[in-house]
Enzyme design. Structure first.
Site, PDB file in Angstrom:
ATOM      1  N   LYS A 143     -37.193   4.338 -15.209  1.00  0.00           N
ATOM      2  CA  LYS A 143     -38.234   5.321 -15.830  1.00  0.00           C
ATOM      3  C   LYS A 143     -39.410   5.361 -14.647  1.00  0.00           C
ATOM      4  CE  LYS A 143     -37.074   4.283 -20.740  1.00  0.00           C
ATOM      5  NZ  LYS A 143     -37.527   3.451 -21.810  1.00  0.00           N
TER       6      LYS A 143
ATOM      7  N   GLY B  30     -39.185   8.652 -24.685  1.00  0.00           N
ATOM      8  CA  GLY B  30     -39.242   9.329 -25.829  1.00  0.00           C
ATOM      9  C   GLY B  30     -39.928  10.632 -26.254  1.00  0.00           C
TER      10      GLY B  30
ATOM     11  N   LYS C 118     -31.833   8.321 -18.260  1.00  0.00           N
ATOM     12  CA  LYS C 118     -32.570   7.921 -17.469  1.00  0.00           C
ATOM     13  C   LYS C 118     -32.027   7.195 -16.147  1.00  0.00           C
ATOM     14  CE  LYS C 118     -33.025   3.816 -20.161  1.00  0.00           C
ATOM     15  NZ  LYS C 118     -32.751   4.092 -21.436  1.00  0.00           N
TER      16      LYS C 118
ATOM     17  N   ARG D 269     -17.040   9.765 -27.920  1.00  0.00           N
ATOM     18  CA  ARG D 269     -15.986   8.870 -27.306  1.00  0.00           C
ATOM     19  C   ARG D 269     -15.014   8.473 -28.376  1.00  0.00           C
ATOM     20  NH1 ARG D 269     -20.517   6.745 -24.323  1.00  0.00           N
ATOM     21  NH2 ARG D 269     -20.366   7.325 -22.187  1.00  0.00           N
TER      22      ARG D 269
ATOM     23  N   GLU E 137     -37.033  15.582 -20.724  1.00  0.00           N
ATOM     24  CA  GLU E 137     -38.181  14.993 -21.292  1.00  0.00           C
ATOM     25  C   GLU E 137     -37.703  13.599 -21.874  1.00  0.00           C
ATOM     26  OE1 GLU E 137     -41.496  16.266 -21.359  1.00  0.00           O
ATOM     27  OE2 GLU E 137     -41.566  14.065 -21.468  1.00  0.00           O
TER      28      GLU E 137
ATOM     29  N   ASP F 289     -34.538  -0.920 -17.396  1.00  0.00           N
ATOM     30  CA  ASP F 289     -34.735   0.091 -18.240  1.00  0.00           C
ATOM     31  C   ASP F 289     -36.104   0.698 -17.639  1.00  0.00           C
ATOM     32  OD1 ASP F 289     -34.467   2.028 -20.661  1.00  0.00           O
ATOM     33  OD2 ASP F 289     -36.438   1.413 -20.827  1.00  0.00           O
TER      34      ASP F 289
ATOM     35  N   GLY G 215     -19.074  16.291 -28.789  1.00  0.00           N
ATOM     36  CA  GLY G 215     -18.195  15.635 -28.136  1.00  0.00           C
ATOM     37  C   GLY G 215     -18.430  14.042 -28.174  1.00  0.00           C
TER      38      GLY G 215
ATOM     39  N   GLU H 292     -32.049  -5.271 -28.586  1.00  0.00           N
ATOM     40  CA  GLU H 292     -30.599  -5.123 -28.335  1.00  0.00           C
ATOM     41  C   GLU H 292     -29.731  -6.732 -28.501  1.00  0.00           C
ATOM     42  OE1 GLU H 292     -28.819  -2.422 -27.972  1.00  0.00           O
ATOM     43  OE2 GLU H 292     -30.246  -1.062 -27.673  1.00  0.00           O
TER      44      GLU H 292
HETATM   45  N1  HSE Z   1     -34.702   0.316 -24.954  1.00  0.00           N
HETATM   46  C1  HSE Z   1     -35.899   1.167 -24.550  1.00  0.00           C
HETATM   47  C2  HSE Z   1     -37.165   0.741 -25.158  1.00  0.00           C
HETATM   48  C3  HSE Z   1     -35.415   2.538 -25.206  1.00  0.00           C
HETATM   49  O1  HSE Z   1     -37.132  -0.476 -25.738  1.00  0.00           O
HETATM   50  O2  HSE Z   1     -38.074   1.258 -25.130  1.00  0.00           O
HETATM   51  C4  HSE Z   1     -34.574   3.383 -24.300  1.00  0.00           C
HETATM   52  O3  HSE Z   1     -35.185   3.798 -23.036  1.00  0.00           O
END
Ligand code: HSE
Length: 440
Positions: A214, A143, A114, A52, A138, A210, A50, A199
């Site tokens: 976590k 990762g 996450k 988008r 996990e 981020d 699936g 990014e």
């Molecule tokens: N953007 C994250 C990082 C990876 O740079 O580790 C995804 O959680």
């Protein structure tokens, strides 16, 4: 060769970005499929993908199952030939709704989400347990690094005191490059974006969002207590200067963005993300580039560290695949993992009361009596100086202090009063210093 004993597991994949595409490859490449079948006695069959946007460019490999791709995600999950759902959409909705309905239909779910797990992990895990299936995640933290399973299973009996994680590869790459090249943050970030290592909008990484999600997940697992995301203290890396890197090294430290989950007393925990000076002798100081590592300090186990690739398609898909196999085996034996615990009811301690050693860099006027004025402010707020260094910068001087343990409250009051001194031109950097665990 396929054997009649192989259990068939029909998988619906939601989301086919970087990680999803790598998972499709792991599940579709004929040689990989055969190896997986031999090793697990599971016939993992991808039956729907699936997405988008149907028009997005996907793999042109001969094994890529283009015929499975659909943008009708409700229709895909409405089919009755699905045994297990993999959610790689990200974001809260519609991912949460898809996960809930899958669990309610008795389908195990594997997710790498996450943000969602940080927000709703305990509730979703309870729903999974109520329906007799697994919710595995996990890939949501670090990762390929198997930290979720380690905390959930291997250390299930451990009394964890502290978890220190380098859980964001982008920021670790930027900080390590600043340290090795002596370059400024903005310069390294610009290069990282140009190279596709960060990014185009790096906010989630460099401001610590981020890592905060976590950290909340890790603290929840380590202490059996839900951590509301808005109670995770967060400070990113944008104010770190290359000069701080150089001084840190001179004092025997490097600077890392850490996600920290720490037990405080009997019923409180601290969950936070901030840059920290880590002793060069600490194993986390060796973690450079985009690598992740999680350092766990336990009461009986002592200290241990997990290290590996925390992002990227294949490393993350590897964690997803491990979760699929685990969930499929548990489904076959009807023995799902227990729900995540939320029995400890630890509260998150306010940052103000925490203690730490601190690094402080001040640019001051270089004249007699300045040092006395500055050190008086430290003394007024009970902040004890451990060491001090002075370097000349033209007409001015830069003073570098390392303090003994002080509370955040006292440190903040010190900085406030230092900024008000006419002889202080700038408070350049304030960085927390991580103490060395006793058994290292
Ligand atoms: N953007 C994250 C990082 C990876 O740079 O580790 C995804 O959680």
């Amino acid at each position: 060769m396929e054997s009649s004993h192989d259990s068939v597991v029909r998988i619906a994949l939601l989301g086919c970005g970087n990680v999803g595409a790598a998972l499709v490859e792991l599940l579709s490449d004929p040689a990989r499929r055969e190896e997986l079948r031999q090793r697990t006695n599971l016939d993992l069959q991808l039956v729907g993908i699936g997405v988008r946007d149907l028009n997005k460019q996907r793999s042109s490999a001969s094994w890529f199952p283009s015929d499975l791709v659909t943008d009708d995600l409700d229709g895909l999950l409405g089919r009755d030939d699905i045994d297990l759902v993999v959610e790689l959409l990200g974001g809260i909705e519609p991912a949460a709704g898809f996960i809930r309905s899958s669990l309610e239909h008795g389908r195990p779910v594997v997710s790498a989400n996450k943000a969602l797990l940080a927000e709703q992990g305990v509730a979703l895990s309870a729903l999974a347990a109520d329906n007799g299936v697994d919710l595995n995640f996990e890939a949501a933290v670090a990762g390929a690094v198997p930290v979720i399973r380690t905390l959930r299973i291997s250390l299930a009996g451990e009394s964890v005191n502290r978890v220190l994680g380098i859980v964001n590869g982008t920021t670790n790459y930027i900080l390590s490059t600043m340290a090795t090249e002596g370059s400024d943050y903005a310069h390294v970030l610009g290069d990282a974006i140009a190279l596709g290592l960060a990014e185009a909008d790096p906010t989630a990484d460099v401001e610590g969002f981020d890592a905060a999600a976590k950290a909340a997940i890790l603290a929840g697992l380590a202490f059996g207590s839900v951590v509301p995301l808005d109670q995770v203290f967060r400070e990113g890396i944008t104010k770190i200067r290359s000069v701080d890197m150089a001084f840190a090294r001179q004092f025997g430290y490097c600077i890392k963005l850490l996600a920290i989950a720490e037990r405080v007393g009997d019923d409180e925990m601290s969950v936070r993300v901030h840059p920290a000076m880590v002793p060069l002798s600490h194993p986390l100081a060796q973690v450079d580039g985009a690598y992740n590592a999680v350092f766990i300090e336990g009461m009986a186990a002592g200290s241990l560290m997990l290290y590996g690739q925390g992002a990227g398609g294949m490393p993350t898909a590897s964690a997803v695949l491990g979760d699929i196999i685990d969930a499929a085996r548990n489904a076959a034996t009807k023995s799902p993992a227990p729900a995540l615990s939320n029995d400890a009811n630890y509260s998150v301690i306010a940052l103000d009361s925490l203690t730490s050693e601190f690094y402080i860099s001040l640019d001051v006027v270089d004249q007699s009596g300045v040092l006395a004025q500055v050190t008086k402010v430290f003394g007024d707020h009970n902040v004890s100086i451990r060491s001090m260094e002075q370097v000349g910068i033209g007409e001015e001087a830069r003073l570098i202090f390392l303090t003994h343990e002080a509370t955040e409250r006292d440190l903040a009051a010190t900085i406030h009063d230092l900024e008000a001194l006419s002889v202080v031109d700038a408070v350049g950097g304030v960085i927390r210093v991580i103490g060395q665990s006793e058994d290292l």
